[in-house]
Every structure is written in structure tokens, then in C-alpha cells.
Design a protein around this motif. Structure first.
Motif, mmCIF file in Angstrom:
data_model
loop_
_atom_site.group_PDB
_atom_site.id
_atom_site.type_symbol
_atom_site.label_atom_id
_atom_site.label_comp_id
_atom_site.label_asym_id
_atom_site.label_seq_id
_atom_site.Cartn_x
_atom_site.Cartn_y
_atom_site.Cartn_z
ATOM 1 N N VAL A 1 -11.456 1.554 6.675
ATOM 2 C CA VAL A 1 -10.793 0.757 5.645
ATOM 3 C C VAL A 1 -11.863 0.137 4.750
ATOM 4 O O VAL A 1 -12.739 -0.594 5.228
ATOM 5 C CB VAL A 1 -9.914 -0.339 6.270
ATOM 6 C CG1 VAL A 1 -9.225 -1.155 5.176
ATOM 7 C CG2 VAL A 1 -8.875 0.281 7.202
ATOM 8 N N ASN A 2 -11.788 0.445 3.451
ATOM 9 C CA ASN A 2 -12.723 -0.112 2.471
ATOM 10 C C ASN A 2 -12.018 -1.191 1.660
ATOM 11 O O ASN A 2 -10.897 -0.990 1.183
ATOM 12 C CB ASN A 2 -13.237 0.974 1.529
ATOM 13 C CG ASN A 2 -13.995 2.063 2.261
ATOM 14 O OD1 ASN A 2 -14.727 1.789 3.216
ATOM 15 N ND2 ASN A 2 -13.827 3.304 1.845
ATOM 16 N N THR A 3 -12.684 -2.347 1.493
ATOM 17 C CA THR A 3 -12.133 -3.465 0.728
ATOM 18 C C THR A 3 -13.166 -3.937 -0.280
ATOM 19 O O THR A 3 -14.356 -4.019 0.031
ATOM 20 C CB THR A 3 -11.748 -4.633 1.659
ATOM 21 O OG1 THR A 3 -10.766 -4.176 2.597
ATOM 22 C CG2 THR A 3 -11.181 -5.796 0.868
ATOM 23 N N GLU B 1 -9.619 5.145 3.817
ATOM 24 C CA GLU B 1 -10.344 6.342 3.386
ATOM 25 C C GLU B 1 -10.003 7.538 4.265
ATOM 26 O O GLU B 1 -9.819 8.652 3.771
ATOM 27 C CB GLU B 1 -11.842 6.073 3.427
ATOM 28 C CG GLU B 1 -12.683 7.241 2.948
ATOM 29 C CD GLU B 1 -14.174 6.942 2.997
ATOM 30 O OE1 GLU B 1 -14.982 7.878 2.807
ATOM 31 O OE2 GLU B 1 -14.545 5.776 3.234
ATOM 32 N N SER C 1 0.834 -1.205 0.000
ATOM 33 C CA SER C 1 0.000 0.000 0.000
ATOM 34 C C SER C 1 0.864 1.248 0.000
ATOM 35 O O SER C 1 2.002 1.247 0.487
ATOM 36 C CB SER C 1 -0.923 0.022 1.216
ATOM 37 O OG SER C 1 -0.159 0.131 2.411
ATOM 38 N N GLY D 1 -8.625 -5.311 -3.558
ATOM 39 C CA GLY D 1 -7.768 -4.330 -2.902
ATOM 40 C C GLY D 1 -8.469 -3.634 -1.755
ATOM 41 O O GLY D 1 -9.668 -3.825 -1.510
ATOM 42 N N SER D 2 -7.701 -2.827 -1.028
ATOM 43 C CA SER D 2 -8.218 -2.084 0.115
ATOM 44 C C SER D 2 -7.694 -0.658 0.076
ATOM 45 O O SER D 2 -6.670 -0.372 -0.551
ATOM 46 C CB SER D 2 -7.806 -2.747 1.433
ATOM 47 O OG SER D 2 -8.353 -4.039 1.560
ATOM 48 N N GLU D 3 -8.394 0.221 0.769
ATOM 49 C CA GLU D 3 -8.011 1.627 0.834
ATOM 50 C C GLU D 3 -8.341 2.181 2.222
ATOM 51 O O GLU D 3 -9.414 1.913 2.762
ATOM 52 C CB GLU D 3 -8.743 2.452 -0.216
ATOM 53 C CG GLU D 3 -8.437 3.947 -0.138
ATOM 54 C CD GLU D 3 -9.245 4.759 -1.139
ATOM 55 O OE1 GLU D 3 -8.879 5.918 -1.381
ATOM 56 O OE2 GLU D 3 -10.236 4.224 -1.662
ATOM 57 N N SER E 1 -7.319 10.338 3.508
ATOM 58 C CA SER E 1 -6.219 9.491 3.050
ATOM 59 C C SER E 1 -6.471 8.888 1.666
ATOM 60 O O SER E 1 -7.599 8.561 1.303
ATOM 61 C CB SER E 1 -5.995 8.359 4.067
ATOM 62 O OG SER E 1 -5.133 7.383 3.557
ATOM 63 N N THR F 1 -4.540 -4.080 8.745
ATOM 64 C CA THR F 1 -4.105 -2.823 8.148
ATOM 65 C C THR F 1 -3.003 -2.185 8.975
ATOM 66 O O THR F 1 -3.216 -1.844 10.139
ATOM 67 C CB THR F 1 -5.285 -1.845 8.022
ATOM 68 O OG1 THR F 1 -6.346 -2.469 7.300
ATOM 69 C CG2 THR F 1 -4.863 -0.575 7.298
ATOM 70 N N LYS G 1 -3.627 3.165 -0.362
ATOM 71 C CA LYS G 1 -4.367 2.021 -0.885
ATOM 72 C C LYS G 1 -3.425 1.027 -1.551
ATOM 73 O O LYS G 1 -2.284 1.345 -1.900
ATOM 74 C CB LYS G 1 -5.435 2.473 -1.874
ATOM 75 C CG LYS G 1 -4.898 3.238 -3.073
ATOM 76 C CD LYS G 1 -6.042 3.766 -3.924
ATOM 77 C CE LYS G 1 -5.535 4.616 -5.073
ATOM 78 N NZ LYS G 1 -6.652 5.148 -5.885
ATOM 79 N N ARG H 1 -3.853 -2.465 -4.440
ATOM 80 C CA ARG H 1 -4.782 -3.217 -5.283
ATOM 81 C C ARG H 1 -4.016 -4.194 -6.167
ATOM 82 O O ARG H 1 -2.907 -3.902 -6.617
ATOM 83 C CB ARG H 1 -5.631 -2.277 -6.138
ATOM 84 C CG ARG H 1 -6.729 -3.001 -6.922
ATOM 85 C CD ARG H 1 -7.792 -2.076 -7.431
ATOM 86 N NE ARG H 1 -8.833 -2.804 -8.143
ATOM 87 C CZ ARG H 1 -9.849 -3.411 -7.558
ATOM 88 N NH1 ARG H 1 -9.964 -3.384 -6.251
ATOM 89 N NH2 ARG H 1 -10.762 -4.052 -8.279
#
Length: 269
Positions: free
Chosen positions: A174-176, A145, A85, A141-143, A115, A256, A118, A120
Motif C-alpha cells: 500500500v502506497n500513500t 499496488e 477506493s 491518497g493511497s493505492e 492492482s 486498508t 486506489k 484520492r
């Protein structure tokens, strides 16, 4: 004549002390007190930075089938895969410092960052079976946010230079997501969204920083933080078919963690 000179001398001798008494004596100008800089007080500020490390995805799956006259059939698998990331972030901070006479400074600070950190992974594969071509495309993937921290600060100040260590709690969203698309000769055969989840995760942070006051109110800072937002479950299933003696379960989670380096300015009240 002698009497005249003697009289004049007596007159001058009597007048000189009187004149001297009326003359002002020289007085030294007062010495201005040296202004000692202090870090004590409230402050607010803004910052920008860059961060990154990795997202870890631990997974496991198990199934068990009972048999009438033999041991149960059990199959299981587990493992972990990671995505690197990176990304920029920016936000603001606020806090309070108290400086002791010896130069030691203690304080508390909270900050919040929008933020773009991320990671992917994407890929595709093509299968040719007796002239019939089928292709698959997939990505996951994840980010991070947004994230924030609530930390204590402890350090030592040399006049306008403040060196400190810091640590405390951290939180962030955290978005996945993941997708799988299968395409055949006549177009898209199917599309599956394997995972889509967004959760607020909690963890801890620790680091160090250096701050320099270039005016009595304004200061420049640079700071390193390591942030661990802990683990969040993305997918979990369980099947228990008692009638047929079958059971299974599976899960996947995301861990994370990331490093950050930022620069910013503070204004003290």
C-alpha cells in the motif's frame, strides 16, 4: 423311393446340428464405462476483476506543558477520515484440489494480483488579505499496488459444477502520499510533501466462489473475496523536553480494506 426320402431325411437331420454348431452366436457389444468427472489435481490459471471499499486514516495528537504552581496544561485531539477506493486488478492463481467419493472437495490456492485499487482526495482554497491573494492546493491518497492471498478451499461438487467457500491470509503493498502547495502573488511560496510511504501489509481474507468445468481440463470460475490488509503507521513523532516540562506526540496510520469480484479460467493437469 421311400428309402431315398428316408435316407435324405436322415442325412439332413444329422447335418443341421453340425452346421448350427459351426455358426457364430450373436454377442452383445461391451458397454463403455461412464466417465466420472473429478476435480482432483493441480491447476494454474489467470483472472481479472474489480474491487474497492475505503482507506481509513486514524490520527491522534497530544501535548502536555507542566506549570510551576498549577495543573499541567494538556491538549489532545483524535479522529478518523476515510477515502473511497476502487479499481481494476488482474493476475494469476495456482492450487490443488482433492475430491472425495461423496462429492466433497478440499483444496489450497494461492494468487497474486497487480492492482489499480486506489482512493484520492484533492482540493484547493484561496485567501484574499487586503488585496493580496494566496492560494493553497492539497491532495492525499493511497493505492494498493499489488496484493496476494494464500487460502484453503472447501466445497461440494455436482459433477462439473463446484461451489466452495474460501479463506486464509492476505498481503499487499500500500502506497500513500500527500502534498501541500502554497502559491502567492509572486508564484510558489513553498511546497511540502506531508506524507510519502509505501509498506507491505499483512491481513486476512474470506469469500466464496463457483467453478464450472467446460472440458476435462479447462474450467471457468467467478469468485468474491473480502480483503483486510490491516493497519500501517504512516507518520509518528514524539518530543520530550524535560528541561522545559514539555512533551508531545502525534501519529497517523492507514487501514486498508476492500471487496473484490473476479472471473478467470483454470487449466488442470
Amino acid at each position: 423311393m421311400k428309402r431315398v426320402f428316408a435316407g435324405a431325411a436322415l442325412f439332413i437331420g444329422a447335418a443341421v446340428p453340425a452346421i448350427a454348431a459351426d455358426m457364430p452366436y450373436p454377442v452383445k457389444a461391451p458397454v463403455a464405462p461412464i466417465q466420472v468427472f473429478s476435480w482432483t489435481g493441480f491447476y494454474v490459471g489467470a483472472n481479472v476483476g474489480f474491487g474497492g471499499d475505503k482507506f481509513d486514516y486514524p490520527f491522534q495528537a497530544t501535548q502536555r506543558q507542566l506549570q510551576a504552581e498549577a495543573a499541567a496544561l494538556v491538549a489532545n485531539t483524535n479522529g478518523n477520515f476515510s477515502l473511497t477506493s476502487s479499481g481494476f486488478f488482474g493476475g494469476g492463481q495456482a492450487g490443488y484440489n482433492y475430491q472425495y467419493n461423496g462429492g466433497f472437495v478440499v483444496g489450497i490456492e494461492t494468487d497474486f494480483q497487480w492492482s489499480g485499487i486506489k482512493g484520492r482526495f484533492e482540493g484547493n482554497q484561496t485567501l484574499n488579505n487586503n488585496g493580496v491573494t494566496t492560494s493553497a492546493a492539497f491532495g492525499t491518497g493511497s493505492e494498493v499496488e499489488w496484493f496476494g492471498t494464500i487460502r484453503g478451499r472447501l466445497g461440494y461438487a455436482w459433477d462439473r459444477v463446484f461451489l466452495y467457500g474460501t479463506g486464509g491470509g492476505a498481503y499487499g503493498r500500500v502506497n500513500t502520499n500527500g502534498n501541500f502547495t502554497l502559491t502567492g502573488p509572486n508564484g510558489v511560496l513553498g511546497q511540502i510533501a506531508a506524507v510519502s510511504a509505501g509498506q507491505t501489509q499483512w491481513g486476512w481474507t474470506a469469500g466464496a466462489g463457483l467453478e464450472y468445468a467446460f472440458t476435462p481440463q479447462w474450467s471457468f470460475k467467478t469468485e468474491y473475496l473480502y480483503v483486510d490488509l490491516g493497519r500501517s503507521t504512516l507518520f509518528s513523532t514524539a518530543v520530550n523536553d524535560v528541561a522545559n516540562g514539555f512533551s508531545s506526540n502525534s501519529s497517523i496510520a492507514v487501514d486498508t480494506t476492500f471487496h473484490t469480484m473476479k472471473a478467470g479460467v483454470n487449466y488442470r493437469f
